[in-house]
Every structure is written in C-alpha cells, then in structure tokens.
Write an enzyme that holds these catalytic residues in place. Structure first.
Site, mmCIF file in Angstrom:
data_model
loop_
_atom_site.group_PDB
_atom_site.id
_atom_site.type_symbol
_atom_site.label_atom_id
_atom_site.label_comp_id
_atom_site.label_asym_id
_atom_site.label_seq_id
_atom_site.Cartn_x
_atom_site.Cartn_y
_atom_site.Cartn_z
ATOM 1 N N GLY A 1 -12.559 -5.581 5.326
ATOM 2 C CA GLY A 1 -13.886 -6.171 5.477
ATOM 3 C C GLY A 1 -14.633 -6.186 4.153
ATOM 4 N N LYS B 1 0.828 -1.206 0.000
ATOM 5 C CA LYS B 1 0.000 0.000 0.000
ATOM 6 C C LYS B 1 0.861 1.255 0.000
ATOM 7 C CE LYS B 1 -3.659 -2.483 2.424
ATOM 8 N NZ LYS B 1 -4.334 -2.723 3.721
#
Length: 429
Positions: free
Chosen positions: A305, A206
């Site tokens: 999630g 990231k």
C-alpha cells in the site's frame, strides 16, 4: 539545526512516490527536527509529466531522470519506479554523482544487490531499502542492526499480502482459488496481471534479500526455490483442517543444522493453527525470526500500500539524511560468511500427500513399502473410499525433497495408484 536543506530527488510518483512526496510536505517540520536539517524535494522524475499530481509543484516534474540524478546538488535519491532498468543505472549514477539512495525495488536488489552495495561502498554512499520487503514492517534494519550480534537460524514469513488475502478467503469462506482471486482484484489487492504475486516471484525476491541479510551470505533470486499457489484447492484446505492446520504461502530462509549452508524457498505450506503465522489474516504480512540468543521474534503489519510503504521509505530517508549530516554511512552489505546455498532437493521437512488409489486389499501395504524403500518414514495414514475407488492421505516425518520426489515417482508406477491428488509441505512445527 542546519538551515541549508538536504535535497531529495524522487524517481517515480505513483502510489508510493506520491505518498512519499505528500509526507515530506505535510510533515516537513517534524522531519527537519528529527534529522537536524530541513529536507527539500528538489525534483520528481516521471514518465507522464502532463498528469496532475496534487501537492507537487509542476516545476519540479521532469521526464529526464538521468539529468536529475546527475545534478550534483542532490543529497538523497528515492527510487520507487521498480524494475531492473533504468532503475539500476539511475542508482549507480546517483552514487557516482554524490547521492545516497533509498529504494523500494525488491526485484533489483534480489538480482543485483551485491553490485549495488559495492557501488555504494566505492563512492562512500548509503543504500537503504527497508520498503523492499514488507511494506511498513520494520524488518531489514532489525535483521541488519538490532540482531547483528546474534546468530539467526531461520526466517519464515508471509511476505505478500495479495496471496495471503486469497488463501485466507479460501480458508474462511470455502471459496475456490479463482473466486478468491476475483475478489482480491475487485478490492485492489491484486493487479490485473497477478502473476508476480500468485506465482511467488514477488515473495522469492523478498526471500533472497532476507536470506542474504540474515545469514551474511550473497543470495540471489536464482538461488531461491519458487512454487506458486495457483494449484491450491478447497480440498487442500479441508485436509489441512483435519490436521489442525491452515495453508499459507511462506518464504523460508534456513541455516543448515551443521551451519555449513543455507536454503531459501517460497511455496505453499500447511502450518499448525497454533503457530503465530497461522493467525495472520487478510492482506497483512508477518515474519517469524528464530535466533540463538533472542529466541523467537515476530514482526507483523501491513505489507503493501502507498502509505505503509512510504512510511518505510521515509524512515530510511531520515536515517540516510542523519548519516549525511554526520559525515558517515550506515551499515552496508555483510557477506563475510559466504555460505553455499543448498538446492531444494536437500531441504528436509514434512509432507502431506493425497493419493487416489484402488479400494482393494493390499494397497496400503504397497504404498507403505514404497515409502520405506525410499527412506521416508510415515507419521500418519488416513484411508477412505467406496465403489472401488479410495483416497489415501499420508503425512510423513521429516524427509528430504529429493527422497520424497523419488517416492512419488515410484508411487505413480503402481497400478493401484490412480494418481497423486496433491503434495504439500508441512512447516512451522
């Protein structure tokens, strides 16, 4: 509104993919109104076709992902399978056969982002990947579009929810690393094999993506310094509290003061409790951006999630479909600056060093001399001990990683230094 639907191929139907399919179905009318045309799920590529997938027509399910992306009538491919291959080949094949791509694949983008962007540009397609970095948090598009007219100097953030949950639990309850990891696993925050998270591979990927966008420079995963958090102890948190700090696993992307280079790194660091990132709790993510004109900005929210990540995927899907209807493409890669990525040895920051030393006169003077000889200025020193053994905690002013490494090597050679208990960077001043 156009009545002919835009066709979407979904690669992967796990936690994220199933949420993408569900939202496409339950919010179909709203998505059509926002896009200007209906969107239709035209195929779902999976590895195990016999598994029941609620809300998905079994006739759409296939194990032949290659044939799906080659169909020619697919407008957008949503890739949520992860990994390098076959994702890379499927994405480039989709471009070749007329489809734009929405991806959540951080590992692939960190490794081969430049090549994928080049393939998208060659075929006049979009490549969007908001979900690759911080789940539901809008971050890629603000960096790439909203701040396109500004000069970004620093991006610092918590970009992995699992590690933040573990460190927060260690800080708030006094739990040890393994105990906090076990709880994260039991709650579903950590995988059975948590290596990608706790050894910072996930955060490093990231960081590479964020640095490339922020500084208009190609930054690959190999350019990112990576240090995991498995060695962080309760004693480190106790030391942090004495300094008015806590400990976070941070991704830091910085432009050099002279503007001539950039750095990208991921490691545990002490951060003052007064800094906004210090208050990020549980499995949440937050990214702090510093730029010339906008000043300081913070983006905060759930970083993982199924539903949060699917939200980011659907946001990209809407944007790509709008572009398709308008006969245009969105912004691609911007690497015009081509700044070099400096090695970790040149990074300058503060350090917290804890030493086990002999409890006798002259030890502090010896240690201070070593720091001075290597050009590392000391900010504070704290010493405690008894019965011939002592602990010496040194906090430096800003120094380079290379000079600190030389200092530590010299300290280890002193007969009065029994060992180096811990070394941790101090960020967020």
């Amino acid at each position: 509104m156009r009545t002919r639907p835009l066709k979407v191929a979904l690669l992967g139907c796990g936690v994220v993919g199933s949420e993408v399919a569900r939202i496409m179905t339950t919010h179909a009318d709203d998505l059509a109104a926002r896009i200007g045309a209906p969107v239709e799920l035209a195929g779902v590529a999976v590895r195990r076709p016999s598994r029941v997938r609620e809300g998905i027509d079994p006739a759409l399910v296939t194990t032949d992902a290659t044939a799906l992306v080659k169909r020619g009538d697919i407008d957008v491919v949503v890739e949520v399978i992860g990994g390098i291959e076959p994702a890379r080949t499927l994405i480039t094949t989709a471009f070749e056969h007329g489809a734009s791509v929405v991806s959540a694949n951080k590992a692939l983008l960190a490794q081969d982002g430049a090549a994928l962007h080049a393939a998208a540009e060659e075929h006049g397609r979009d490549l969007y990947y908001e979900a690759a970095v911080a789940g539901a948090i809008p971050l890629i598009r603000p960096l790439r579009e909203s701040l396109a007219g500004d000069k970004i100097n620093r991006v610092m953030g918590i970009v992995n929810g699992t590690t933040n949950f573990i460190l927060d639990k260690m800080d708030s309850t006094g739990a040890g690393y393994q105990e906090a990891l076990d709880e994260a696993t039991a709650l579903g925050y950590a995988e059975a094999d948590p290596t990608a998270d706790v050894e910072a591979f996930d955060a490093a990927a990231k960081a590479a993506i964020l640095a490339g966008i922020a500084f208009h420079t190609r930054v690959r995963l190999d350019d990112v310094y990576r240090e995991g958090m498995t060695e962080v102890t309760s004693a480190d948190f106790a030391s942090a509290r004495e300094m008015g700090c806590t400990i976070k696993l941070l991704a830091l992307c910085e432009r050099a003061a002279d503007g001539g280079s950039v750095t990208a790194r991921v490691h545990p660091a002490m951060i003052p409790l007064t800094h906004p990132l210090a208050s990020v709790r549980g499995a949440y993510n937050a990214v702090f951006v510093e730029s010339d004109a906008a000043g300081q900005l913070m983006f905060y929210g759930p970083g993982a999630g199924g539903a949060p990540t699917a939200s980011a995927v659907l946001g990209d899907l809407v944007a790509v479909c709008r572009n398709k209807l308008g006969g245009a493409t969105g912004p691609g890669a911007s690497a015009y600056a081509q700044l070099p990525v400096s090695p970790m040895g040149e990074v300058v920051t503060r350090y917290h060093i804890s030493l086990d030393v002999a409890d006798k006169p002259g030890v502090l003077a010896q240690v201070a001399t070593v720091f001075a000889e290597h050009g590392v200025s000391i900010d504070t020193v704290r010493q405690s001990g008894k019965d011939g053994e002592a602990s010496l905690v040194v906090v430096t002013h800003r120094a380079s990683d290379a000079s600190l490494a030389g200092t530590v090597e010299a300290l280890r050679s002193l007969d009065t230094v029994r060992g180096v208990a811990s070394i941790m960077r101090v960020e967020g001043e």
